[in-house]
Write an enzyme that holds these catalytic residues in place. Structure first.
Site, PDB file in Angstrom:
ATOM      1  N   HIS A   1       0.830  -1.210   0.000  1.00 46.96           N
ATOM      2  CA  HIS A   1       0.000   0.000   0.000  1.00 46.96           C
ATOM      3  C   HIS A   1       0.863   1.258   0.000  1.00 46.96           C
ATOM      4  O   HIS A   1       2.077   1.208   0.203  1.00 46.96           O
ATOM      5  CB  HIS A   1      -0.959   0.006   1.198  1.00 46.96           C
ATOM      6  CG  HIS A   1      -0.275   0.104   2.531  1.00 46.96           C
ATOM      7  ND1 HIS A   1       0.062  -0.991   3.283  1.00 46.96           N
ATOM      8  CD2 HIS A   1       0.146   1.185   3.253  1.00 46.96           C
ATOM      9  CE1 HIS A   1       0.635  -0.608   4.415  1.00 46.96           C
ATOM     10  NE2 HIS A   1       0.712   0.707   4.420  1.00 46.96           N
TER      11      HIS A   1
ATOM     12  N   HIS B   1      -6.280  -1.755   3.026  1.00 46.12           N
ATOM     13  CA  HIS B   1      -5.971  -0.542   2.262  1.00 46.12           C
ATOM     14  C   HIS B   1      -4.952  -0.803   1.158  1.00 46.12           C
ATOM     15  O   HIS B   1      -3.960  -1.502   1.343  1.00 46.12           O
ATOM     16  CB  HIS B   1      -5.505   0.609   3.151  1.00 46.12           C
ATOM     17  CG  HIS B   1      -4.303   0.351   4.019  1.00 46.12           C
ATOM     18  ND1 HIS B   1      -4.024  -0.847   4.616  1.00 46.12           N
ATOM     19  CD2 HIS B   1      -3.298   1.187   4.394  1.00 46.12           C
ATOM     20  CE1 HIS B   1      -2.911  -0.746   5.328  1.00 46.12           C
ATOM     21  NE2 HIS B   1      -2.449   0.464   5.201  1.00 46.12           N
TER      22      HIS B   1
ATOM     23  N   HIS C   1       4.424   7.300   3.228  1.00 51.06           N
ATOM     24  CA  HIS C   1       5.250   6.096   3.106  1.00 51.06           C
ATOM     25  C   HIS C   1       4.721   5.146   2.035  1.00 51.06           C
ATOM     26  O   HIS C   1       3.577   5.226   1.612  1.00 51.06           O
ATOM     27  CB  HIS C   1       5.377   5.354   4.437  1.00 51.06           C
ATOM     28  CG  HIS C   1       4.098   4.776   4.983  1.00 51.06           C
ATOM     29  ND1 HIS C   1       3.306   5.424   5.892  1.00 51.06           N
ATOM     30  CD2 HIS C   1       3.476   3.589   4.760  1.00 51.06           C
ATOM     31  CE1 HIS C   1       2.255   4.661   6.213  1.00 51.06           C
ATOM     32  NE2 HIS C   1       2.332   3.540   5.527  1.00 51.06           N
TER      33      HIS C   1
ATOM     34  N   HIS D   1      -0.856  -1.588  14.322  1.00 51.51           N
ATOM     35  CA  HIS D   1      -1.798  -0.495  14.108  1.00 51.51           C
ATOM     36  C   HIS D   1      -3.172  -0.919  14.627  1.00 51.51           C
ATOM     37  O   HIS D   1      -3.574  -2.067  14.442  1.00 51.51           O
ATOM     38  CB  HIS D   1      -1.937  -0.172  12.628  1.00 51.51           C
ATOM     39  CG  HIS D   1      -0.633   0.110  11.933  1.00 51.51           C
ATOM     40  ND1 HIS D   1       0.206   1.128  12.311  1.00 51.51           N
ATOM     41  CD2 HIS D   1      -0.023  -0.509  10.898  1.00 51.51           C
ATOM     42  CE1 HIS D   1       1.274   1.125  11.522  1.00 51.51           C
ATOM     43  NE2 HIS D   1       1.171   0.145  10.658  1.00 51.51           N
TER      44      HIS D   1
ATOM     45  N   TYR E   1       8.577   0.946  10.303  1.00 52.51           N
ATOM     46  CA  TYR E   1       8.875   2.114   9.478  1.00 52.51           C
ATOM     47  C   TYR E   1      10.353   2.448   9.547  1.00 52.51           C
ATOM     48  O   TYR E   1      10.959   2.409  10.615  1.00 52.51           O
ATOM     49  CB  TYR E   1       8.102   3.345   9.967  1.00 52.51           C
ATOM     50  CG  TYR E   1       6.612   3.243   9.868  1.00 52.51           C
ATOM     51  CD1 TYR E   1       5.958   3.336   8.654  1.00 52.51           C
ATOM     52  CD2 TYR E   1       5.847   3.075  11.009  1.00 52.51           C
ATOM     53  CE1 TYR E   1       4.579   3.259   8.570  1.00 52.51           C
ATOM     54  CE2 TYR E   1       4.467   3.000  10.943  1.00 52.51           C
ATOM     55  CZ  TYR E   1       3.840   3.091   9.718  1.00 52.51           C
ATOM     56  OH  TYR E   1       2.481   3.013   9.647  1.00 52.51           O
TER      57      TYR E   1
ATOM     58  N   GLU F   1       7.862   1.228   4.630  1.00 49.34           N
ATOM     59  CA  GLU F   1       7.281   0.360   5.649  1.00 49.34           C
ATOM     60  C   GLU F   1       7.347  -1.085   5.163  1.00 49.34           C
ATOM     61  O   GLU F   1       7.193  -1.349   3.967  1.00 49.34           O
ATOM     62  CB  GLU F   1       5.808   0.724   5.911  1.00 49.34           C
ATOM     63  CG  GLU F   1       5.168  -0.137   7.020  1.00 49.34           C
ATOM     64  CD  GLU F   1       3.686   0.121   7.241  1.00 49.34           C
ATOM     65  OE1 GLU F   1       3.046   0.774   6.395  1.00 49.34           O
ATOM     66  OE2 GLU F   1       3.156  -0.352   8.261  1.00 49.34           O
TER      67      GLU F   1
HETATM   68 FE   LIG Z   1       1.287   1.772   6.129  1.00 50.98          FE
END
Ligand SMILES: [Fe+2]
Length: 304
Positions: free
Chosen positions: A151, A197, A211, A243, A252, A262
């Site tokens: 993503h 996502h 990112h 998350h 990250y 990431e």
């Molecule tokens: Fe991300």
């Protein structure tokens, strides 16, 4: 309805192309497929198409363009019409015109200020394994060796407007949102692949690049990625962590130019008839860094 399959590629600016290629090949573990003057074309080992990352030599860092893979020529045509109906000016590009290996591309500027490419027919180069009785992976992988792109996370001033555009014009589904106390969207997560996502937006400057995330298969791979960062002296920004939003796990870190990378794994499946999840502003810390429960200042303020 949409015809967009998934995130296809990102074109990222780097001032020192040689240094960037060395980092993305030896530390991240991407495969360099081709070099074209001031650009290098790379991919994850299990990606079949020519490139998922374009490194473009430029005076500064940041994002030149983000690309999405479209399922067919007809679908690309239909998307071009939808852009036209929405009053978005787009340019058309023949295969190979914008990049070695590129397919038919419709290119436009999103309301967030980012250049977006819808592409059908990028050249397929394979994953170095046979289609008949293959092993589970090729020999000789180095670094973090992510199999594929996952993503991209971008920034813009009006998250509401770009989210509406991606939903209504491009047919993305919103899986999660973080709402400010005034009702405006601070962040949204949008998908075409049924993952949580393919692209996300965070409030910030138009055209901002937060990112680019490659997929790894599990939490142990994140630990190995962190080990790899430490071994090579790469600056870790955050993680490995979890998350709250997307329920994914990530690490990250920064490339030599300052672009944030990431490594990501986890998350859940999202069906077209599922309802989006909402986080309130007071819970944004848990939404982004679930264990720490609060944002580190860099996450909101450092981008390219
Ligand atoms: Fe991300």
């Amino acid at each position: 309805m949409s015809g967009i399959l998934r995130l296809s590629h990102a074109d990222v600016r780097v001032p020192d192309l040689e240094l960037a290629v060395a980092y993305y090949v030896e530390v991240v573990g991407l495969i360099e497929v081709e070099r074209d003057g001031n650009r290098a074309f790379l991919k994850g080992w299990d990606e079949h198409q020519h490139h998922s990352l374009i490194l473009s030599k430029a005076p500064t860092y940041g994002l030149n363009a983000v690309g999405f893979k479209v399922v067919s020529a007809d679908a690309l045509e239909a998307l071009a019409l939808r852009l036209d109906d929405a009053g978005i000016a787009a340019t058309r590009h023949a295969p190979g015109e914008l990049a070695p290996g590129s397919g038919d591309i419709v290119r436009f500027r999103a309301p967030s200020g980012h250049t977006v490419e819808l592409e059908f027919g990028q050249v397929q180069v394979g994953n170095r394994m046979p289609k008949l009785n293959p092993p589970i992976g090729p020999d000789g992988l180095i670094g973090m060796a992510p199999p594929r792109l996952d993503h991209i996370f971008l920034m813009c001033e009006d998250v509401n407007a770009v989210t509406e555009f991606f939903r209504d014009v491009l047919g993305f589904r919103m899986t999660e949102q973080i709402l400010a106390d005034d009702g405006n969207q601070l962040a949204t997560f949008l998908e075409r692949t049924h993952t949580t996502h393919d692209i996300a937006f965070l409030t910030g400057p138009d055209g901002g690049f937060h990112h680019l995330a490659y997929w790894v298969d599990d939490w142990n791979e994140l630990r190995k990625a962190a080990d790899t960062c430490a071994y090579h002296g790469v600056t870790v920004d955050a993680g490995p962590t979890r998350h709250g939003a997307t329920r994914g796990c990530g690490l990250y870190f920064f490339d030599p130019a300052g672009n944030r990378n990431e490594m990501y794994t986890g998350g859940y499946w999202f069906d077209p008839d599922d309802e989006p999840t909402t986080w309130t502003e007071s819970e944004i810390g848990r939404a982004i860094f679930y264990y720490q429960g609060k944002l580190n200042q860099r996450f909101m303020t450092v981008h390219s």
